[in-house]
Scaffold this motif. Structure first.
Motif, PDB file in Angstrom:
ATOM      1  N   ASN A 119      21.279  22.282  71.636  1.00  0.00           N
ATOM      2  CA  ASN A 119      22.310  22.034  70.399  1.00  0.00           C
ATOM      3  C   ASN A 119      22.986  22.687  70.594  1.00  0.00           C
ATOM      4  N   HIS A 120      23.501  23.206  71.723  1.00  0.00           N
ATOM      5  CA  HIS A 120      24.345  24.045  72.130  1.00  0.00           C
ATOM      6  C   HIS A 120      26.321  23.736  71.625  1.00  0.00           C
ATOM      7  N   PRO A 121      26.934  25.146  71.212  1.00  0.00           N
ATOM      8  CA  PRO A 121      27.877  24.811  69.761  1.00  0.00           C
ATOM      9  C   PRO A 121      28.979  24.391  70.276  1.00  0.00           C
ATOM     10  N   TYR A 122      29.218  24.979  71.635  1.00  0.00           N
ATOM     11  CA  TYR A 122      30.115  25.026  72.287  1.00  0.00           C
ATOM     12  C   TYR A 122      30.834  23.242  73.076  1.00  0.00           C
TER      13      TYR A 122
END
Length: 334
Positions: free
Chosen positions: A26-29
């Motif tokens: 779930n990395h935002p970038y």
């Protein structure tokens, strides 16, 4: 069957392993375009997160899921107890999930087959379509227990709910009751939970030339508290709208109804007859012992467990249908 890895997903998506790893954590970038590529690759490969896949590859995962609507219902408690005795003896464990008749909650459990988090699934309540259930059978065996779906592809352990409900209503008519109220676990629609029982009720009413009055139909009824509520509703009826008898659909509802009606000063069955369903152990212990339908709960649990184990091990199993009969138990509430 080869289990897909994160490298396979990255290759199909045309991205690096580190990018896929960031997505899984779930990395935002991560751009929407890359997210979409990863999702499509995972779906194509039936990719399972590594922690689950590792368990499956090591053959340590021996988990069978069981779906019930409410574990607090004694019927489901005894059903699961019968299943576990069989399944535990074969080295499997049960993962029990309550759905509260929620289609989405049920679907999440079905998805666990695809994710390889469970080896098989026993569904003791059904909210999703037969098409969805059929589709997920390719990921592992599914057994429907005492529910019915319109599919010849899905394995089902059933009792004749329609016939016994028809016989129960006919039984009430044979006792001289003319105006019969009815409770259903779902709605009174054509595709609702409880459809088979609804059909049995309708057939008995039609054969006795009785018009079904919507005021005598109670929907989504399950608990003792629901029985209290029905009593509160009934007590407001005028004499001409007062039913002679009520088929409650469960001993829980019947017991709640009897308790509350007695508090209101009504006599059972003189003022109103009450009929339950399941023949729970407590049904003979209430103030007015409940006339009910006896379900072969232990046999249902045992046969469902044996069937799913046979499917997991590619073995033949013949269901003992003679043990899956229903019968009316006469007591003082009718």
């Amino acid at each position: 069957m080869k289990i897909a890895t994160i490298k396979d997903v990255a290759k199909l998506a045309g991205l690096s392993v580190s990018t896929v790893s960031r997505y899984l954590n779930n990395h935002p970038y991560i751009t929407d375009e890359k997210r979409e590529k990863i999702q499509k690759a995972m779906e194509t490969l039936d990719y399972v997160p590594s922690s689950v896949a590792t368990t499956l590859r090591s053959n340590k995962g021996k988990m069978i899921g069981v779906l019930v609507s409410r574990i607090t219902n004694p019927y489901f408690s005894y059903l699961i107890d019968a299943m576990e005795k069989v399944i535990k003896a074969k080295g499997y464990t049960l993962l029990i999930v309550q759905t509260y008749d929620d289609e989405k909650a049920e679907f999440k459990m079905i998805e666990m087959l695809k994710q390889k988090m469970i080896n098989g699934l026993i569904m003791c309540s059904v909210e999703n379509s037969s098409e969805i259930i059929e589709f997920y059978c390719k990921y592992g065996p599914i057994v429907i227990c005492n529910q019915r779906v319109d599919s010849s592809e899905v394995h089902q352990i059933t009792t004749d709910q329609e016939k016994i409900t028809y016989e129960a209503i006919k039984y009430l008519f044979s006792k001289g009751y003319k105006k019969i109220a009815y409770c259903t676990g779902g709605s009174f629609s054509l595709k609702s939970h409880g459809l088979l029982r609804n059909n049995g009720f309708k057939k008995a009413m039609e054969e006795n030339n009785k018009i079904i009055d919507s005021r005598d139909i109670f929907e989504n009824i399950h608990t003792i508290e629901d029985g209290y509520k029905i009593a509160d509703i009934l007590i407001k009826n005028s004499d001409e709208n007062w039913p002679d008898a009520i088929f409650t659909g469960s001993d829980e509802v019947a017991s709640g109804l009897i308790i509350k009606l007695l508090e209101y000063g009504k006599k059972i069955p003189e003022d109103i007859a009450v009929m339950g369903f399941d023949n729970q152990p407590f049904s003979n212990m209430v103030a007015v012992p409940i006339t009910t339908v006896s379900q072969p709960v232990e046999a249902l649990g045992r046969e469902s467990a044996k069937l799913i184990l046979s499917l997991l091990n590619n073995e033949e199993y013949y269901i003992k249908k003679e043990e899956l009969t229903l019968k009316i138990i006469e007591r003082k509430s009718v």
